[in-house]
Design a protein around this motif. Structure first.
Motif, PDB file in Angstrom:
ATOM      1  N   LEU A   1      -0.139  -4.753   3.235  1.00  0.00           N
ATOM      2  CA  LEU A   1      -1.310  -5.841   2.975  1.00  0.00           C
ATOM      3  C   LEU A   1      -1.981  -6.198   4.461  1.00  0.00           C
ATOM      4  CD1 LEU A   1       1.205  -8.031   0.694  1.00  0.00           C
ATOM      5  CD2 LEU A   1      -0.930  -6.554  -0.190  1.00  0.00           C
ATOM      6  N   SER A   2      -3.091  -7.078   4.161  1.00  0.00           N
ATOM      7  CA  SER A   2      -3.833  -7.194   5.276  1.00  0.00           C
ATOM      8  C   SER A   2      -3.495  -8.720   5.619  1.00  0.00           C
ATOM      9  CB  SER A   2      -5.431  -7.351   5.027  1.00  0.00           C
ATOM     10  OG  SER A   2      -5.734  -8.427   4.219  1.00  0.00           O
ATOM     11  N   ASN A   3      -2.516  -9.575   4.695  1.00  0.00           N
ATOM     12  CA  ASN A   3      -2.267 -10.693   5.292  1.00  0.00           C
ATOM     13  C   ASN A   3      -3.425 -11.696   5.359  1.00  0.00           C
ATOM     14  OD1 ASN A   3       0.463 -10.094   4.967  1.00  0.00           O
ATOM     15  ND2 ASN A   3       0.201  -9.684   7.038  1.00  0.00           N
ATOM     16  N   THR A   4      -4.582 -11.577   4.874  1.00  0.00           N
ATOM     17  CA  THR A   4      -5.903 -12.400   4.958  1.00  0.00           C
ATOM     18  C   THR A   4      -5.822 -13.661   4.535  1.00  0.00           C
ATOM     19  OG1 THR A   4      -7.087 -10.176   5.239  1.00  0.00           O
ATOM     20  CG2 THR A   4      -8.360 -12.254   5.070  1.00  0.00           C
ATOM     21  N   SER A   5      -5.414 -13.515   3.156  1.00  0.00           N
ATOM     22  CA  SER A   5      -5.370 -15.252   2.478  1.00  0.00           C
ATOM     23  C   SER A   5      -4.630 -14.606   1.218  1.00  0.00           C
ATOM     24  CB  SER A   5      -6.778 -15.521   2.088  1.00  0.00           C
ATOM     25  OG  SER A   5      -7.271 -14.571   1.196  1.00  0.00           O
ATOM     26  N   VAL A   6      -4.223 -15.706   0.489  1.00  0.00           N
ATOM     27  CA  VAL A   6      -3.537 -15.456  -0.902  1.00  0.00           C
ATOM     28  C   VAL A   6      -4.442 -14.794  -1.820  1.00  0.00           C
ATOM     29  CG1 VAL A   6      -2.279 -16.667  -2.756  1.00  0.00           C
ATOM     30  CG2 VAL A   6      -2.182 -17.782  -0.286  1.00  0.00           C
ATOM     31  N   SER A   7      -5.637 -14.960  -1.663  1.00  0.00           N
ATOM     32  CA  SER A   7      -6.455 -14.554  -3.028  1.00  0.00           C
ATOM     33  C   SER A   7      -6.580 -12.698  -2.688  1.00  0.00           C
ATOM     34  CB  SER A   7      -7.778 -15.097  -3.020  1.00  0.00           C
ATOM     35  OG  SER A   7      -8.598 -14.956  -2.136  1.00  0.00           O
ATOM     36  N   ASP A   8      -6.745 -12.657  -1.001  1.00  0.00           N
ATOM     37  CA  ASP A   8      -6.810 -11.130  -0.768  1.00  0.00           C
ATOM     38  C   ASP A   8      -5.665 -10.228  -1.098  1.00  0.00           C
ATOM     39  OD1 ASP A   8      -9.512 -10.744   0.532  1.00  0.00           O
ATOM     40  OD2 ASP A   8      -8.795 -12.652   1.625  1.00  0.00           O
ATOM     41  N   ASP A   9      -4.329 -11.236  -0.851  1.00  0.00           N
ATOM     42  CA  ASP A   9      -3.018 -10.547  -1.068  1.00  0.00           C
ATOM     43  C   ASP A   9      -3.090 -10.229  -2.615  1.00  0.00           C
ATOM     44  OD1 ASP A   9      -2.601 -10.755   1.478  1.00  0.00           O
ATOM     45  OD2 ASP A   9      -1.241 -12.183   1.320  1.00  0.00           O
ATOM     46  N   LEU A  10      -3.381 -11.062  -3.403  1.00  0.00           N
ATOM     47  CA  LEU A  10      -3.405 -11.098  -4.891  1.00  0.00           C
ATOM     48  C   LEU A  10      -4.296  -9.827  -5.251  1.00  0.00           C
ATOM     49  CD1 LEU A  10      -3.035 -14.559  -6.165  1.00  0.00           C
ATOM     50  CD2 LEU A  10      -1.173 -12.953  -6.521  1.00  0.00           C
TER      51      LEU A  10
END
Ligand code: PLP
Length: 351
Positions: free
Chosen positions: A149-158
Protein backbone atom coordinates in the motif's frame (compact mmCIF):
# COMPACT_ATOMS: atom_id res chain seq x y z
CA UNK A 1 32.22 5.00 23.79
CA UNK A 2 29.15 4.42 21.60
CA UNK A 3 26.37 1.89 22.02
CA UNK A 4 23.37 0.68 20.04
CA UNK A 5 21.42 -1.44 22.48
CA UNK A 6 18.89 -3.77 20.88
CA UNK A 7 16.33 -5.45 23.10
CA UNK A 8 15.49 -8.78 21.45
CA UNK A 9 12.90 -9.46 24.17
CA UNK A 10 11.04 -6.34 23.01
CA UNK A 11 11.17 -7.56 19.40
CA UNK A 12 9.75 -10.95 20.39
CA UNK A 13 7.05 -9.26 22.48
CA UNK A 14 6.10 -6.96 19.57
CA UNK A 15 5.86 -9.97 17.27
CA UNK A 16 3.56 -11.73 19.78
CA UNK A 17 1.46 -8.57 20.08
CA UNK A 18 1.02 -8.46 16.29
CA UNK A 19 0.17 -12.18 16.30
CA UNK A 20 -2.58 -11.42 18.79
CA UNK A 21 -4.35 -8.95 16.50
CA UNK A 22 -4.66 -11.23 13.48
CA UNK A 23 -6.10 -14.65 12.78
CA UNK A 24 -3.62 -15.15 9.95
CA UNK A 25 0.13 -15.39 9.81
CA UNK A 26 2.68 -12.71 10.58
CA UNK A 27 5.72 -12.23 8.37
CA UNK A 28 8.41 -10.31 10.26
CA UNK A 29 10.29 -8.08 7.83
CA UNK A 30 14.04 -8.14 8.56
CA UNK A 31 15.41 -6.50 5.40
CA UNK A 32 18.12 -3.82 5.49
CA UNK A 33 19.83 -5.41 8.50
CA UNK A 34 16.47 -5.64 10.28
CA UNK A 35 15.95 -1.89 9.94
CA UNK A 36 19.37 -1.40 11.52
CA UNK A 37 18.70 -3.74 14.45
CA UNK A 38 20.89 -6.61 13.15
CA UNK A 39 19.34 -9.11 10.73
CA UNK A 40 20.86 -12.35 12.01
CA UNK A 41 20.30 -11.61 15.69
CA UNK A 42 16.71 -10.50 15.09
CA UNK A 43 15.96 -13.50 12.88
CA UNK A 44 17.39 -15.90 15.48
CA UNK A 45 15.39 -14.22 18.25
CA UNK A 46 12.18 -14.48 16.25
CA UNK A 47 12.88 -18.08 15.33
CA UNK A 48 12.87 -18.87 19.05
CA UNK A 49 9.20 -17.88 19.19
CA UNK A 50 8.33 -19.80 16.02
CA UNK A 51 7.97 -16.83 13.66
CA UNK A 52 5.53 -17.68 10.83
CA UNK A 53 7.81 -16.26 8.13
CA UNK A 54 10.63 -13.77 7.59
CA UNK A 55 10.67 -11.23 4.78
CA UNK A 56 13.64 -9.51 3.13
CA UNK A 57 14.10 -7.50 -0.05
CA UNK A 58 17.11 -9.16 -1.73
CA UNK A 59 17.91 -12.76 -2.51
CA UNK A 60 21.37 -12.05 -1.05
CA UNK A 61 19.81 -11.24 2.32
CA UNK A 62 17.76 -14.42 2.19
CA UNK A 63 20.85 -16.50 1.39
CA UNK A 64 22.74 -14.86 4.25
CA UNK A 65 19.96 -15.92 6.61
CA UNK A 66 19.98 -19.49 5.31
CA UNK A 67 23.80 -19.66 5.60
CA UNK A 68 23.48 -18.55 9.22
CA UNK A 69 21.20 -21.52 9.87
CA UNK A 70 17.82 -19.78 9.79
CA UNK A 71 15.28 -22.42 8.80
CA UNK A 72 12.04 -20.41 9.07
CA UNK A 73 9.98 -19.63 5.99
CA UNK A 74 11.74 -16.93 4.04
CA UNK A 75 10.58 -14.66 1.25
CA UNK A 76 12.32 -11.93 -0.78
CA UNK A 77 10.79 -9.57 -3.34
CA UNK A 78 13.33 -7.35 -5.11
CA UNK A 79 15.17 -9.57 -7.55
CA UNK A 80 18.49 -8.73 -9.17
CA UNK A 81 17.94 -9.05 -12.95
CA UNK A 82 21.23 -10.96 -13.12
CA UNK A 83 20.54 -13.31 -10.20
CA UNK A 84 20.41 -17.04 -10.70
CA UNK A 85 16.92 -17.69 -9.38
CA UNK A 86 17.49 -21.44 -9.16
CA UNK A 87 19.21 -20.89 -5.79
CA UNK A 88 15.82 -19.94 -4.40
CA UNK A 89 14.43 -23.46 -4.81
CA UNK A 90 17.68 -25.01 -3.63
CA UNK A 91 17.54 -22.99 -0.37
CA UNK A 92 13.76 -23.06 0.04
CA UNK A 93 13.40 -19.30 -0.44
CA UNK A 94 10.06 -17.99 -1.65
CA UNK A 95 10.22 -15.33 -4.34
CA UNK A 96 8.05 -12.29 -4.88
CA UNK A 97 7.72 -12.16 -8.66
CA UNK A 98 7.05 -8.88 -10.46
CA UNK A 99 7.98 -9.43 -14.12
CA UNK A 100 7.38 -11.91 -16.95
CA UNK A 101 11.15 -12.43 -17.28
CA UNK A 102 11.32 -13.56 -13.67
CA UNK A 103 8.33 -15.85 -14.19
CA UNK A 104 10.00 -17.45 -17.20
CA UNK A 105 13.38 -17.98 -15.56
CA UNK A 106 12.11 -19.81 -12.49
CA UNK A 107 13.21 -23.31 -11.63
CA UNK A 108 10.06 -25.47 -11.70
CA UNK A 109 8.80 -26.04 -8.17
CA UNK A 110 10.02 -22.66 -6.82
CA UNK A 111 7.49 -21.20 -4.41
CA UNK A 112 6.36 -17.84 -5.75
CA UNK A 113 4.22 -14.95 -4.60
CA UNK A 114 2.89 -12.90 -7.49
CA UNK A 115 3.17 -9.20 -6.79
CA UNK A 116 0.40 -7.11 -8.28
CA UNK A 117 0.67 -3.33 -8.49
CA UNK A 118 -2.60 -2.10 -7.00
CA UNK A 119 -1.60 1.56 -7.07
CA UNK A 120 1.83 2.13 -5.52
CA UNK A 121 3.46 2.26 -8.93
CA UNK A 122 6.65 0.49 -7.90
CA UNK A 123 7.24 -3.24 -8.21
CA UNK A 124 4.49 -5.69 -9.21
CA UNK A 125 2.59 -6.50 -12.40
CA UNK A 126 0.71 -3.52 -13.81
CA UNK A 127 -3.07 -3.81 -14.11
CA UNK A 128 -2.51 -3.65 -17.89
CA UNK A 129 -0.70 -7.01 -17.69
CA UNK A 130 -3.09 -8.91 -15.43
CA UNK A 131 -4.92 -10.76 -18.24
CA UNK A 132 -1.66 -11.97 -19.76
CA UNK A 133 -0.29 -12.82 -16.29
CA UNK A 134 -3.22 -14.89 -15.09
CA UNK A 135 -3.57 -16.60 -18.50
CA UNK A 136 0.07 -17.65 -18.20
CA UNK A 137 -0.60 -19.01 -14.71
CA UNK A 138 -3.95 -20.63 -15.58
CA UNK A 139 -4.55 -23.90 -13.77
CA UNK A 140 -1.42 -23.64 -11.59
CA UNK A 141 -0.94 -23.10 -7.88
CA UNK A 142 1.04 -20.15 -6.49
CA UNK A 143 2.11 -19.75 -2.89
CA UNK A 144 0.89 -16.18 -2.77
CA UNK A 145 -0.57 -13.11 -4.37
CA UNK A 146 0.45 -9.89 -2.68
CA UNK A 147 0.62 -6.13 -3.00
CA UNK A 148 1.89 -3.14 -1.03
CA UNK A 149 0.00 0.00 0.00
CA UNK A 150 0.96 3.64 -0.47
CA UNK A 151 -0.47 4.77 2.92
CA UNK A 152 -1.64 7.96 1.22
CA UNK A 153 -5.13 8.16 2.75
CA UNK A 154 -7.92 5.88 3.89
CA UNK A 155 -9.69 6.27 0.55
CA UNK A 156 -6.50 5.49 -1.39
CA UNK A 157 -5.93 2.42 0.78
CA UNK A 158 -9.50 1.28 0.09
CA UNK A 159 -8.99 1.79 -3.66
CA UNK A 160 -5.88 -0.38 -3.50
CA UNK A 161 -7.76 -3.04 -1.55
CA UNK A 162 -10.49 -3.09 -4.17
CA UNK A 163 -7.87 -3.36 -6.92
CA UNK A 164 -6.29 -6.27 -4.98
CA UNK A 165 -9.71 -7.96 -4.86
CA UNK A 166 -9.94 -7.57 -8.66
CA UNK A 167 -6.59 -9.32 -9.06
CA UNK A 168 -7.79 -12.16 -6.81
CA UNK A 169 -11.00 -12.47 -8.84
CA UNK A 170 -9.03 -12.56 -12.11
CA UNK A 171 -6.77 -15.25 -10.69
CA UNK A 172 -9.85 -17.28 -9.71
CA UNK A 173 -11.39 -16.79 -13.19
CA UNK A 174 -8.27 -18.40 -14.66
CA UNK A 175 -8.24 -21.23 -12.16
CA UNK A 176 -5.09 -20.02 -10.40
CA UNK A 177 -5.01 -21.55 -6.91
CA UNK A 178 -3.59 -19.24 -4.24
CA UNK A 179 -2.32 -20.49 -0.91
CA UNK A 180 -1.88 -17.06 0.72
CA UNK A 181 -3.09 -13.55 -0.01
CA UNK A 182 -1.27 -10.67 1.69
CA UNK A 183 -1.55 -6.90 1.47
CA UNK A 184 -0.96 -5.17 4.80
CA UNK A 185 2.36 -3.92 6.20
CA UNK A 186 2.50 -2.41 9.72
CA UNK A 187 0.25 0.63 9.15
CA UNK A 188 -2.62 -1.30 7.56
CA UNK A 189 -2.12 -4.27 9.88
CA UNK A 190 -2.74 -1.94 12.84
CA UNK A 191 -5.46 0.21 11.24
CA UNK A 192 -7.57 -2.19 9.21
CA UNK A 193 -8.30 -5.77 10.36
CA UNK A 194 -10.13 -6.42 7.09
CA UNK A 195 -6.87 -5.90 5.16
CA UNK A 196 -5.19 -8.82 6.92
CA UNK A 197 -6.18 -11.64 4.50
CA UNK A 198 -3.96 -14.69 5.21
CA UNK A 199 -0.83 -12.88 6.36
CA UNK A 200 0.42 -9.45 7.42
CA UNK A 201 3.98 -8.33 6.60
CA UNK A 202 5.19 -6.19 9.47
CA UNK A 203 8.52 -4.45 9.66
CA UNK A 204 8.59 -1.21 11.64
CA UNK A 205 6.06 -2.44 14.23
CA UNK A 206 8.24 -5.47 15.00
CA UNK A 207 10.87 -2.99 16.17
CA UNK A 208 8.32 -1.21 18.36
CA UNK A 209 8.15 1.91 16.22
CA UNK A 210 5.18 3.90 14.98
CA UNK A 211 4.37 3.43 11.27
CA UNK A 212 2.25 6.60 11.23
CA UNK A 213 3.83 10.00 10.67
CA UNK A 214 0.73 11.95 11.63
CA UNK A 215 -0.65 10.17 14.66
CA UNK A 216 0.30 8.49 17.89
CA UNK A 217 0.52 4.74 18.02
CA UNK A 218 -2.31 3.41 20.18
CA UNK A 219 -1.09 -0.17 20.18
CA UNK A 220 1.42 -0.78 22.97
CA UNK A 221 4.66 -1.79 21.31
CA UNK A 222 8.12 -1.55 22.84
CA UNK A 223 10.86 0.32 20.93
CA UNK A 224 13.77 -2.11 20.71
CA UNK A 225 16.65 0.28 19.93
CA UNK A 226 18.42 2.59 22.35
CA UNK A 227 21.34 4.65 21.13
CA UNK A 228 23.84 6.36 23.41
CA UNK A 229 27.40 7.64 23.59
CA UNK A 230 29.75 8.79 26.33
CA UNK A 231 30.90 12.40 26.39
CA UNK A 232 34.40 12.54 24.90
CA UNK A 233 35.03 16.10 26.06
CA UNK A 234 33.33 18.64 28.28
CA UNK A 235 34.46 22.25 28.76
CA UNK A 236 33.37 25.68 29.93
CA UNK A 237 33.48 28.24 27.14
CA UNK A 238 32.95 31.99 27.16
CA UNK A 239 30.11 33.95 25.55
CA UNK A 240 30.67 34.37 21.82
CA UNK A 241 32.14 30.90 21.26
CA UNK A 242 31.36 29.59 17.77
CA UNK A 243 30.44 25.91 17.57
CA UNK A 244 31.27 23.46 14.77
CA UNK A 245 31.60 24.04 11.04
CA UNK A 246 30.20 27.31 9.78
CA UNK A 247 29.62 28.64 13.34
CA UNK A 248 25.91 28.03 12.96
CA UNK A 249 25.69 28.37 16.76
CA UNK A 250 27.42 30.97 18.87
CA UNK A 251 27.10 30.88 22.69
CA UNK A 252 25.24 33.81 24.21
CA UNK A 253 26.88 33.45 27.61
CA UNK A 254 29.45 31.36 29.39
CA UNK A 255 28.27 27.77 29.21
CA UNK A 256 29.29 24.08 29.26
CA UNK A 257 29.68 22.32 25.92
CA UNK A 258 29.97 18.53 25.59
CA UNK A 259 31.27 16.51 22.65
CA UNK A 260 29.19 13.43 21.79
CA UNK A 261 31.25 11.04 19.62
CA UNK A 262 28.36 10.03 17.39
CA UNK A 263 28.34 11.66 13.97
CA UNK A 264 26.77 11.18 10.60
CA UNK A 265 29.24 8.31 10.22
CA UNK A 266 27.03 6.53 12.77
CA UNK A 267 23.80 7.71 11.16
CA UNK A 268 23.18 10.85 13.22
CA UNK A 269 21.42 13.12 10.69
CA UNK A 270 23.63 16.06 9.74
CA UNK A 271 20.77 18.51 9.89
CA UNK A 272 19.52 17.58 13.36
CA UNK A 273 20.61 20.82 15.04
CA UNK A 274 18.18 21.66 17.83
CA UNK A 275 17.23 18.03 18.49
CA UNK A 276 17.45 17.32 22.21
CA UNK A 277 19.42 14.45 23.74
CA UNK A 278 19.21 13.24 27.35
CA UNK A 279 21.74 13.40 30.15
CA UNK A 280 20.60 12.10 33.54
CA UNK A 281 16.97 12.18 32.37
CA UNK A 282 17.05 15.85 31.28
CA UNK A 283 17.09 17.14 27.73
CA UNK A 284 19.74 19.37 26.15
CA UNK A 285 20.04 20.72 22.59
CA UNK A 286 22.39 19.59 19.85
CA UNK A 287 24.09 22.83 18.74
CA UNK A 288 25.95 23.60 15.54
CA UNK A 289 26.52 21.29 12.61
CA UNK A 290 26.59 17.55 13.26
CA UNK A 291 29.96 16.33 11.89
CA UNK A 292 31.17 12.93 10.67
CA UNK A 293 32.36 11.72 14.08
CA UNK A 294 30.67 13.96 16.62
CA UNK A 295 28.18 16.59 17.61
CA UNK A 296 28.14 19.20 20.35
CA UNK A 297 25.56 19.67 23.10
CA UNK A 298 25.03 22.85 25.13
CA UNK A 299 24.51 21.80 28.76
CA UNK A 300 24.26 25.35 30.14
CA UNK A 301 25.27 25.14 33.81
CA UNK A 302 24.32 21.47 34.25
CA UNK A 303 27.03 19.32 35.83
CA UNK A 304 28.15 17.28 32.79
CA UNK A 305 31.50 15.49 32.96
CA UNK A 306 33.64 13.55 30.49
CA UNK A 307 32.42 9.94 30.31
CA UNK A 308 28.77 10.73 31.14
CA UNK A 309 26.31 8.79 29.00
CA UNK A 310 24.14 10.81 26.63
CA UNK A 311 21.06 9.04 25.28
CA UNK A 312 20.42 9.99 21.66
CA UNK A 313 17.14 8.09 21.44
CA UNK A 314 15.54 5.14 23.07
CA UNK A 315 12.57 3.97 25.10
CA UNK A 316 11.75 4.96 28.65
CA UNK A 317 12.15 8.73 28.54
CA UNK A 318 8.50 9.82 28.76
CA UNK A 319 7.91 8.87 25.16
CA UNK A 320 10.23 11.64 24.00
CA UNK A 321 13.56 10.98 22.36
CA UNK A 322 12.21 8.41 20.01
CA UNK A 323 13.57 7.61 16.59
CA UNK A 324 10.46 9.44 15.38
CA UNK A 325 11.52 12.74 17.02
CA UNK A 326 15.04 12.41 15.65
CA UNK A 327 13.52 11.70 12.24
CA UNK A 328 11.33 14.81 12.49
CA UNK A 329 14.37 16.94 13.33
CA UNK A 330 15.94 15.68 10.09
CA UNK A 331 12.77 16.10 7.95
CA UNK A 332 12.68 12.32 7.78
CA UNK A 333 11.02 9.34 9.45
CA UNK A 334 11.88 6.79 12.15
CA UNK A 335 12.35 4.10 9.43
CA UNK A 336 15.28 6.00 7.93
CA UNK A 337 16.79 6.90 11.29
CA UNK A 338 17.02 3.34 12.66
CA UNK A 339 18.01 1.81 9.32
CA UNK A 340 20.97 4.18 8.96
CA UNK A 341 22.17 3.85 12.57
CA UNK A 342 25.46 1.99 12.74
CA UNK A 343 28.83 3.05 11.43
CA UNK A 344 31.46 2.52 14.12
CA UNK A 345 28.91 2.00 16.89
CA UNK A 346 28.67 -1.62 18.07
CA UNK A 347 25.32 -3.31 18.69
CA UNK A 348 24.80 -4.92 22.08
CA UNK A 349 21.95 -7.34 22.49
CA UNK A 350 19.66 -7.81 25.47
CA UNK A 351 17.31 -10.75 25.91
C1 PLP B 1 6.65 -5.36 0.27
C2 PLP B 1 6.81 -4.91 1.67
N1 PLP B 1 6.06 -5.47 2.63
C3 PLP B 1 6.17 -5.09 3.92
C4 PLP B 1 7.06 -4.12 4.31
C5 PLP B 1 7.12 -3.71 5.76
O1 PLP B 1 6.66 -2.39 5.95
P1 PLP B 1 6.51 -1.75 7.39
O2 PLP B 1 7.89 -1.59 7.91
O3 PLP B 1 5.84 -0.46 7.15
O4 PLP B 1 5.71 -2.71 8.20
C6 PLP B 1 7.85 -3.49 3.34
C7 PLP B 1 8.76 -2.41 3.73
O5 PLP B 1 9.07 -1.49 3.05
C8 PLP B 1 7.73 -3.90 1.99
O6 PLP B 1 8.49 -3.33 1.03
Amino acid sequence: MREIRVDLGAIRANYQKLKSITSGKVMAVVKANAYGHGMLEVAKALEQVGVDALGVADLGEALELRKAGISSRLMCWILDPEADLSVAKEHDIELGVSTFDQLESLEPGTKIHIKVDTGLGRNGFSTLDWDRLFSALAGTEVQGIFSHLSNTSVSDDLKQKSSFEKALAKAAEHGVRIVERHLAASAAAISYPDFHYDMIRTGIAIYGLNPFEDRELEMRLVPAMRVSAKLANVKRVPAGQGVSYGYRYVTERETTLGVVPFGYGEGMPRISEGYEVALGGRLYPVVGRVAMDQFVVDFGDAPAVIGDEVVIFGPGLDGELGAQELGLSAKSINYEVVTRIGGRAPRHYLG
